[in-house]
Design an enzyme around this catalytic site. Structure first.
Site, PDB file in Angstrom:
ATOM      1  N   CYS A 156       0.813  -1.220   0.000  1.00 23.08           N
ATOM      2  CA  CYS A 156       0.000   0.000   0.000  1.00 23.08           C
ATOM      3  C   CYS A 156       0.848   1.273   0.000  1.00 23.08           C
ATOM      4  O   CYS A 156       0.360   2.345  -0.355  1.00 23.08           O
ATOM      5  CB  CYS A 156      -0.941   0.007   1.196  1.00 23.08           C
ATOM      6  SG  CYS A 156      -2.107  -1.373   1.201  1.00 23.08           S
ATOM      7  N   SER A 195     -11.296   0.454   4.157  1.00 22.17           N
ATOM      8  CA  SER A 195     -11.078   1.238   2.943  1.00 22.17           C
ATOM      9  C   SER A 195     -11.840   0.618   1.776  1.00 22.17           C
ATOM     10  O   SER A 195     -12.030  -0.593   1.703  1.00 22.17           O
ATOM     11  CB  SER A 195      -9.584   1.316   2.624  1.00 22.17           C
ATOM     12  OG  SER A 195      -9.035   0.019   2.471  1.00 22.17           O
ATOM     13  N   CYS A 236       0.251   2.264   6.409  1.00 21.30           N
ATOM     14  CA  CYS A 236       0.501   0.885   6.826  1.00 21.30           C
ATOM     15  C   CYS A 236       0.635   0.027   5.574  1.00 21.30           C
ATOM     16  O   CYS A 236      -0.037   0.263   4.566  1.00 21.30           O
ATOM     17  CB  CYS A 236      -0.608   0.374   7.727  1.00 21.30           C
ATOM     18  SG  CYS A 236      -2.273   0.461   7.014  1.00 21.30           S
ATOM     19  N   GLY A 270       1.630  -4.071   3.817  1.00 21.14           N
ATOM     20  CA  GLY A 270       1.744  -5.500   4.006  1.00 21.14           C
ATOM     21  C   GLY A 270       3.133  -5.907   4.467  1.00 21.14           C
ATOM     22  O   GLY A 270       4.131  -5.323   4.048  1.00 21.14           O
ATOM     23  N   HIS A 297      -9.168   3.475  -1.637  1.00 18.15           N
ATOM     24  CA  HIS A 297      -7.746   3.151  -1.454  1.00 18.15           C
ATOM     25  C   HIS A 297      -7.252   2.407  -2.694  1.00 18.15           C
ATOM     26  O   HIS A 297      -7.262   1.173  -2.740  1.00 18.15           O
ATOM     27  CB  HIS A 297      -7.598   2.293  -0.201  1.00 18.15           C
ATOM     28  CG  HIS A 297      -6.218   1.810   0.101  1.00 18.15           C
ATOM     29  ND1 HIS A 297      -5.074   2.381  -0.429  1.00 18.15           N
ATOM     30  CD2 HIS A 297      -5.781   0.767   0.894  1.00 18.15           C
ATOM     31  CE1 HIS A 297      -4.004   1.730   0.024  1.00 18.15           C
ATOM     32  NE2 HIS A 297      -4.412   0.756   0.817  1.00 18.15           N
TER      33      HIS A 297
END
Length: 390
Positions: free
Chosen positions: A90, A245, A376, A378, A346
């Site tokens: 992300c 999201s 944040c 993965g 997102h």
């Protein structure tokens, strides 16, 4: 060390899964933001040293070096413009900003476009991994990884629920946070707060050609009751699709340059990069890492959280920014002031540069000085970028 400046930052309005942007190929969607950043800044396209494109699901229509393909599909960039595609989950395009800034600050390059794209309608999330598993071509979890983390499937959703339990949040608190995201996004849209960051995308509709300029995920009729009524994602958990999201299509871009480039090309900066930080921690509760990355970034910058005027903390799940607020003691009134990913969507690889576009323009509109963005990611990784509006 040299300074890296942001000259402009743009994004497309988000499109819901299967929605208004679903008919646009992701390469063309990415090219739209690249062309917009070139046109708006007036930079000589031949002066661009590199394009760094964040994209998470690099498969199907986003395979075969999506960043380079976006350059080739661009109407303004010459084929001599290099490009690279990167995946930090992300945080992919936030990392693109940081790589661009590092190149400029080191003196290696002078003009870099950091960008991101994700068409979650046309390239489903995780499809690059599930295809290989279905075809019997192997699982991402190697024997060595299994030995260190036996029986554990790394799951962002599981991590988000672990944060809920660890920090003692109730479902009602999560739902109220989700409602506030929509309310802020509604207010921002109605006040034209996104006017300086959104670039229109030509689309086809049943009524004919149109321009997509409004974030499609915003629930203008959202109420606490409607959000609270959404089914739990896990019967034993607290999160729902409404407090998570939204799956989203979109692209975004940021132009990062050196001081020499400002003078050479007559550019006016809107912000300077103040701090670049990336940290990693527990890959199981993984989404908690922005808390500790923020501590590290502030320490390195010699700042306190009270020095920051606005924060963009990605709303992957409501529990993430809620835990971040609790940990840092930050002012909730400065957080995601124009709404976040719960309302706006997102688009994975595009979210880093998307959030930066919102942050820098909101800072300037409100007369703020310092902004902090964190994501944040993965695997328990988090990026933090601190900027100073000019």
């Amino acid at each position: 060390m040299a300074t890296a400046y942001i000259v402009d930052a743009v994004r497309t309005a988000g499109g819901r899964r299967g929605g208004r942007l679903a008919g646009v190929h992701p390469v063309d969607l990415a090219a739209r933001s690249l062309d917009a950043i070139v046109a708006r800044t007036g930079i000589d396209p031949t002066a661009i040293d590199d394009v760094i494109m964040g994209c998470v699901t690099q498969a199907g229509q986003q395979a075969m070096q999506v960043g380079r393909n976006a350059v080739l599909a661009s109407k303004l960039l010459p084929q001599s413009t290099p490009a690279v595609s990167i995946d930090r989950q992300c945080g992919s395009s936030q990392q693109a900003i940081q790589f661009a800034a590092q190149a400029v600050m080191s003196g290696v390059q002078d003009v870099v476009i950091a960008a991101g794209v994700e068409s979650m309608s046309r390239v489903p999330m995780g499809s690059n991994a599930t295809f290989h598993m279905k075809e019997g071509l192997g699982h991402y979890k190697s024997p060595g990884l299994e030995e260190k983390y036996p029986g554990i499937m790394f799951s962002q959703f599981m991590g988000a629920e672990m944060i809920v339990r660890k920090h003692g949040f109730t479902k009602d608190e999560l739902d109220r946070f989700a409602l506030s995201s929509h309310q802020k996004a509604i207010a921002a849209t109605q006040a034209q707060a996104f006017a300086n960051e959104i670039v229109g995308v030509e689309i086809e509709t049943p009524e004919g050609p149109a321009m997509h300029t409004v974030d499609e995920g915003i629930r203008f009729d959202a109420t606490l009751e409607s959000i609270a009524g959404v089914k739990l994602l896990n019967p034993e958990g607290s999160l729902t699709a409404a407090s998570s999201s939204q799956i989203c299509d979109g692209s975004s871009a940021v132009l990062v340059v050196s001081e020499a480039a400002l003078k050479a090309h007559g550019l006016t900066p809107i912000a300077r990069i103040h701090n670049l930080t990336v940290t990693a921690g527990d890959p199981v509760i993984m989404l908690e890492e922005p808390l500790f990355a923020t501590d590290r970034a502030l320490q390195r910058a010699g700042m306190k959280i009270s020095d920051i005027d606005l924060y963009e903390v990605n709303e992957a799940f409501a529990s993430v920014p809620m835990a971040w607020l609790k940990h840092t003691g930050a002012d909730p009134e400065k957080l995601n002031v124009n709404g976040g990913a719960i309302a706006l969507g997102h688009p994975l690889g595009a979210s880093g540069t998307k959030l930066m576009a919102t942050l820098v323009h909101a800072l300037r509109a409100r007369g703020g000085k310092y902004g902090l963005q964190t994501m944040c990611e993965g695997g328990g990784v988090a990026n933090v970028t601190i900027i100073e509006a000019l």
